[in-house]
Design an enzyme around this catalytic site. Structure first.
Site, PDB file in Angstrom:
ATOM      1  N   ASP A   1       0.571  -1.106  -0.016  1.00 24.01           N
ATOM      2  CA  ASP A   1      -0.094   0.011   0.074  1.00 24.01           C
ATOM      3  C   ASP A   1       0.843   1.394   0.022  1.00 24.01           C
ATOM      4  O   ASP A   1       0.224   2.466  -0.295  1.00 24.01           O
ATOM      5  CB  ASP A   1      -0.788   0.072   1.317  1.00 24.01           C
ATOM      6  CG  ASP A   1      -1.996  -0.816   1.185  1.00 24.01           C
ATOM      7  OD1 ASP A   1      -2.669  -0.983   0.159  1.00 24.01           O
ATOM      8  OD2 ASP A   1      -2.117  -1.474   2.324  1.00 24.01           O
TER       9      ASP A   1
HETATM   10  C1  BGC Z   1      -0.281   1.133   6.133  1.00 25.88           C
HETATM   11  C2  BGC Z   1      -0.710  -0.192   5.545  1.00 25.88           C
HETATM   12  C3  BGC Z   1      -2.186  -0.439   5.573  1.00 25.88           C
HETATM   13  C4  BGC Z   1      -2.652   0.893   4.791  1.00 25.88           C
HETATM   14  C5  BGC Z   1      -4.316   0.762   5.082  1.00 25.88           C
HETATM   15  C6  BGC Z   1      -0.964   2.143   5.527  1.00 25.88           C
HETATM   16  O1  BGC Z   1      -0.543   3.250   6.210  1.00 25.88           O
HETATM   17  O2  BGC Z   1       1.186   1.109   6.216  1.00 25.88           O
HETATM   18  O3  BGC Z   1       0.046  -1.290   6.163  1.00 25.88           O
HETATM   19  O4  BGC Z   1      -2.403  -1.245   4.861  1.00 25.88           O
HETATM   20  O5  BGC Z   1      -2.199   2.157   5.600  1.00 25.88           O
HETATM   21  O6  BGC Z   1      -4.874   1.742   4.283  1.00 25.88           O
HETATM   22  C1  NOJ Z   2      -2.080  -4.055   5.118  1.00 29.25           C
HETATM   23  C2  NOJ Z   2      -3.219  -4.256   4.355  1.00 29.25           C
HETATM   24  O1  NOJ Z   2      -4.298  -4.767   4.961  1.00 29.25           O
HETATM   25  C3  NOJ Z   2      -2.912  -4.950   3.185  1.00 29.25           C
HETATM   26  O2  NOJ Z   2      -3.812  -5.195   2.351  1.00 29.25           O
HETATM   27  C4  NOJ Z   2      -1.463  -4.490   2.374  1.00 29.25           C
HETATM   28  O3  NOJ Z   2      -0.971  -5.670   1.339  1.00 29.25           O
HETATM   29  C5  NOJ Z   2      -0.238  -4.542   3.458  1.00 29.25           C
HETATM   30  N1  NOJ Z   2      -0.908  -3.750   4.461  1.00 29.25           N
HETATM   31  C6  NOJ Z   2       1.144  -4.195   2.799  1.00 29.25           C
HETATM   32  O4  NOJ Z   2       1.004  -2.548   2.705  1.00 29.25           O
END
Ligand code: BGC
Ligand code: NOJ
Length: 811
Positions: free
Chosen positions: A483
């Site tokens: 993400d």
């Molecule tokens: C986090 C990710 C998460 C995402 C959700 C980010 O700030 O680092 O792990 O999946 O937010 O929107």
């Molecule tokens: C958490 C999110 O839930 C998942 O969709 C994503 O792939 C990981 N963070 C890595 O960014």
């Protein structure tokens, strides 16, 4: 340092020191009604949706942490205490919290009085039952007062914390005998209320929080409890609660059981009222009656235990390593079920108002629970597919109550659609139910647009094919699985979110993670097409896959590992040419799982590079070197401090990708070493450093660049659960459902003598014994089924209800 121990026979983790480094929680409920409960009875309950139908209030990031929950207070003269230690925090003579499969038992003993509370949600019931047993262990007759306590949330958990100018005037309650009803907003649009009842006469009650506590007091010192005097307060607005007060008298050795029911009721419009202003309590009374006796409660509890016996009977390992067995047989499967139910919505790190059911997350989660609840998995797949758009892309998440997709946490994550192929093929392999492919499923929930589910899969594949960049590699979109790799975002405004801010409409930024994913699941789709006789579609897809493999080999190899991406300007990401972020785990994982460049030796090289550059004491790091400055063309990933989250932490979700990659090479020792490094049961001794529950995975463990390497965050709701389960059961232990057989292909540490697994597959039971007399990692010498040697390593599907003995000899 440990704070408790595993009790594998009971399938419980037993916490014996309440001062854990963070609240260690459990989940109650399996369908519709859920509760989160910490080891000191903190937490909250909700119906279906932690945002829209929250029954009880919980304050996240509060001080002290985890204040608020389902509390009991015992007022024994000048000694006031709680069986769960909190909130009063009177030192207890004995304390234990047993977190089990969908139930929690908290016991405290003080001055000869024992209080044991069993918390659970009976199957198919919209209520939590709290069975409290009070025992006089002393030699004298005892009399004391017992107070209960929950604080109502005014339904919408977001508004509840937000819109105080309104909320402080809306709260309404009714008290009827020993039941306290929360009927806030029931008069107008709501068709639901909640209640908290006890099966005993009351010495008094309270429904107004500030009266019960006394102004300026916390939950640890409610004035009504300290004085032993319930106020019989009636809440009008402000903060409604439910607190019962019961007088208890116990002879020496005597025990009394009280049953509390915290329930949720929906009434049709014409049945809402008993008479003007008085709510119709018929359904609530029904529930209360069901649990009025200890026998009713015990039966429901036994049913719940039997339900879990069933769920956990489909894959049972005996490896000789008790920590491995408890991960595979109990806790990992349990966590997978919780991620199925909650996706990423409600934990002690997810507030229940931020995220709903994620498209990519829920599809991946499926490989962890499909063998337990195949029918529910089927529905989940169809619900997810219904949030797909006609061009194959998808909403990133949907709310469980409405099942409608939304863009609250962004959209255009180009990996999303392909995960639907993983979940659907996993489901068909587990069940043999190809009929799911013919189901009519809408796009964006618009029934007029419905097409077969097969068509949805096809569009998933084509979404990648239709969105290729200059090197013939998949465009990343807003981001891919990571993400935080926001290559089109260019955010320099602190007030916007990396996830939702407008993107530049570039068609240059490409992802090697999606490239590997496309090869893996494109191939999977082609195989499915062949299996159902759609040869043309299979051939077309295979061509796209081959082209992708060539594109990766031509433009995705950096000399010793796979590149991660090309950025908006067409520059390499995850290359030796970069100063920081030279290597990333995701593309090594997906490309090696897909076996890209296997014959050319690229899989070995990539995995050796991972070993050399990403391995540390606590697992495999996401990237190295960590980013030490913000790169606007990379986005959120470079905004995190080094060693945390997507910037060089051990992001546990992706470690199994490397484990599986290692099994492609047949290196079982490495695969298992990586497995052990992050499996919580192996980390129990360092609970003080790790901080979180030693029975479930956390999303992230701080990496070696961090201030405190080894410290975990974000336990429970993470794709780590499903992927580790998938890696250990299907790739390391190597028992893999196929469309027409159960395939066996273990890849284990050569030192192992073998293991046995009982696997229930399509209704038949297979007792599989894997023997390793030659101490190899991988490779099968011979397989026999019921004493007969078979050709190959695919066990034919047997009739439901039959039992078979399978002996596998490696070598
Ligand atoms: C986090 C990710 C998460 C995402 C959700 C980010 O700030 O680092 O792990 O999946 O937010 O929107
Ligand atoms: C958490 C999110 O839930 C998942 O969709 C994503 O792939 C990981 N963070 C890595 O960014």
């Amino acid at each position: 340092m440990k704070f408790g121990h595993f009790d594998d026979l009971a399938r419980e983790y037993v916490i014996t020191n309440p001062r854990t480094p963070y609240p260690w929680i459990n989940y109650l409920g399996n369908e519709d009604f859920f509760g989160l409960i910490s080891h000191t009875a903190g937490g909250y309950s909700f119906y279906k949706d932690a945002r829209f139908r929250r029954l009880t209030r919980y304050r996240y990031n509060n001080v002290p942490w985890d204040d608020g929950g389902r509390y009991f207070y015992i007022q024994d003269g000048d000694c006031v205490w709680s069986p769960g230690w909190k909130p009063v925090r009177t030192e207890l003579d004995e304390y234990s919290c047993r977190h089990g499969m969908s139930y929690t038992i908290i016991k405290g003993v003080k001055r000869g009085i024992e209080a044991e509370a069993v918390f659970f949600v009976p199957l198919n019931t919209w209520a939590e039952v709290h069975r409290l047993t009070l025992t006089n262990r002393s030699r004298a007759a005892r009399a004391f007062k017992l107070f209960s306590f929950v604080e109502w949330c005014l339904w919408n958990a977001h508004d509840d914390m937000n819109n105080l100018q309104r909320n402080f005037s809306t709260g309404e309650v009714e008290v009827d005998g020993s039941a306290i009803y929360h009927k806030t907003e029931y008069r107008e649009r709501r068709d639901h209320y909640a209640f908290y009842a006890v099966n005993a006469p009351l010495a008094g009650f309270d429904t107004d929080r500030d009266t019960f506590l006394g102004p300026y007091n916390g939950f640890d010192r409610p004035a009504a409890v300290i004085e032993g005097k319930p106020r019989n307060s009636e809440a009008h607005g402000w903060s409604p609660i439910a607190s019962h007060c019961v007088d208890i008298r116990l002879k020496p050795g005597e025990a009394k059981t009280l049953v509390f029911v915290l329930g949720y009721v929906e009434n049709a419009a014409e049945e809402k009222w008993e008479r003007k202003g008085v709510i119709n309590k018929a359904k609530a009374r029904g529930l209360i009656d069901r649990f009025a006796t200890a026998a009713g409660v015990d039966a429901a509890f036994q049913e719940l235990r039997a339900f879990w016996d069933g769920l956990l009977s489909h894959y049972v390992l005996r490896s000789g390593d008790e920590r491995l067995d408890r991960m595979v047989n109990i806790w990992n499967q349990y966590q997978c079920m919780v991620t199925f139910n909650l996706s990423r919505s409600a934990s002690y790190f997810e507030t229940g108002i931020g995220r709903g059911l994620g498209f990519r997350d829920s599809n991946q989660d499926l490989v962890g629970f499909v063998h337990q609840v195949p029918e529910r998995a089927r529905q989940r797949i169809l619900d997810l597919a219904a949030t797909q758009f006609a061009d194959g892309s998808a909403y990133h998440q949907y709310q469980p109550l409405t099942k409608r997709g939304n863009s609250d946490i962004g959209g255009n994550f180009n990996d999303d659609p392909l995960w639907l192929i993983l979940s659907t093929t996993a489901y068909i392999k587990e069940t043999g139910d190809f009929s799911i492919l013919d189901e009519q499923v809408p796009f964006d929930n618009d029934e007029h647009t419905a097409q077969s589910h097969f068509e949805h899969l096809k569009r998933s594949v084509h979404h990648t094919v239709d969105n290729l960049g200059p090197h013939g590699l998949p465009l990343i979109g807003r981001a891919d699985w990571n993400d935080c790799l926001n290559l089109n975002c260019f955010s320099n405004d602190p007030n916007e979110s990396f996830q939702t801010t407008g993107n530049r409409a570039g068609r240059t930024a490409e992802s090697l993670m999606i490239a590997g994913q496309f090869v893996l699941y494109g191939r999977e789709f082609a195989a499915l097409c062949r299996r159902i006789g759609k040869e043309d579609e299979a051939a077309r897809t295979q061509e796209h896959v081959d082209r992708m493999v060539n594109a990766v080999l031509a433009h995705g190899w950096d000399g010793a590992w796979f590149l991660r991406a090309y950025d908006f300007f067409g520059k390499k990401v995850g290359s030796k040419e970069n100063e920081e972020g030279k290597i990333f785990i995701e593309s090594q994982g997906l490309c090696t799982m897909a076996g890209i460049g296997l014959v050319e030796g690229k899989v070995v090289q990539a995995l050796d590079a991972v070993r050399e550059r990403l391995d540390c004491d606590f697992g495999l790091l996401l990237n190295q070197p960590a980013f030490t400055r913000y790169l606007i063309e990379y986005g959120e990933i470079s905004s995190y401090p080094q060693g945390y989250k997507e910037n060089a932490a051990v992001f546990c979700h992706n470690n199994p990708w490397i484990m599986i990659g290692e099994t492609v090479l047949g290196r079982g020792d490495r695969a298992f070493e990586y497995y052990r490094k992050i499996a919580p049961a192996y980390l129990e001794e360092i609970s003080d450093l790790h901080k979180l529950e030693p029975y479930v995975y956390a999303q992230m463990v701080a990496g070696r660049d961090a201030y405190r390497p080894g410290e975990a965050k974000n336990s429970w709701l993470t794709g780590t659960a499903a992927w580790n389960y998938y890696a250990i059961t299907q790739f390391i232990l190597g028992i893999k459902p196929g469309y027409d057989a159960l395939d066996i292909d273990p890849c284990i540490p050569p030192a192992w003598d073998g293991f046995t697994v009982t696997r229930v597959f399509r209704g038949a039971t297979y007792d599989i014994e894997v023997r390793n007399p030659r101490h190899v990692s991988k490779g099968i010498r011979q397989v026999s089924v019921d004493g007969k040697i078979i050709a190959g390593r695919s066990i034919p599907i047997a009739d439901p209800g039959t039992q078979h003995r399978v002996i596998v000899e490696l070598g």
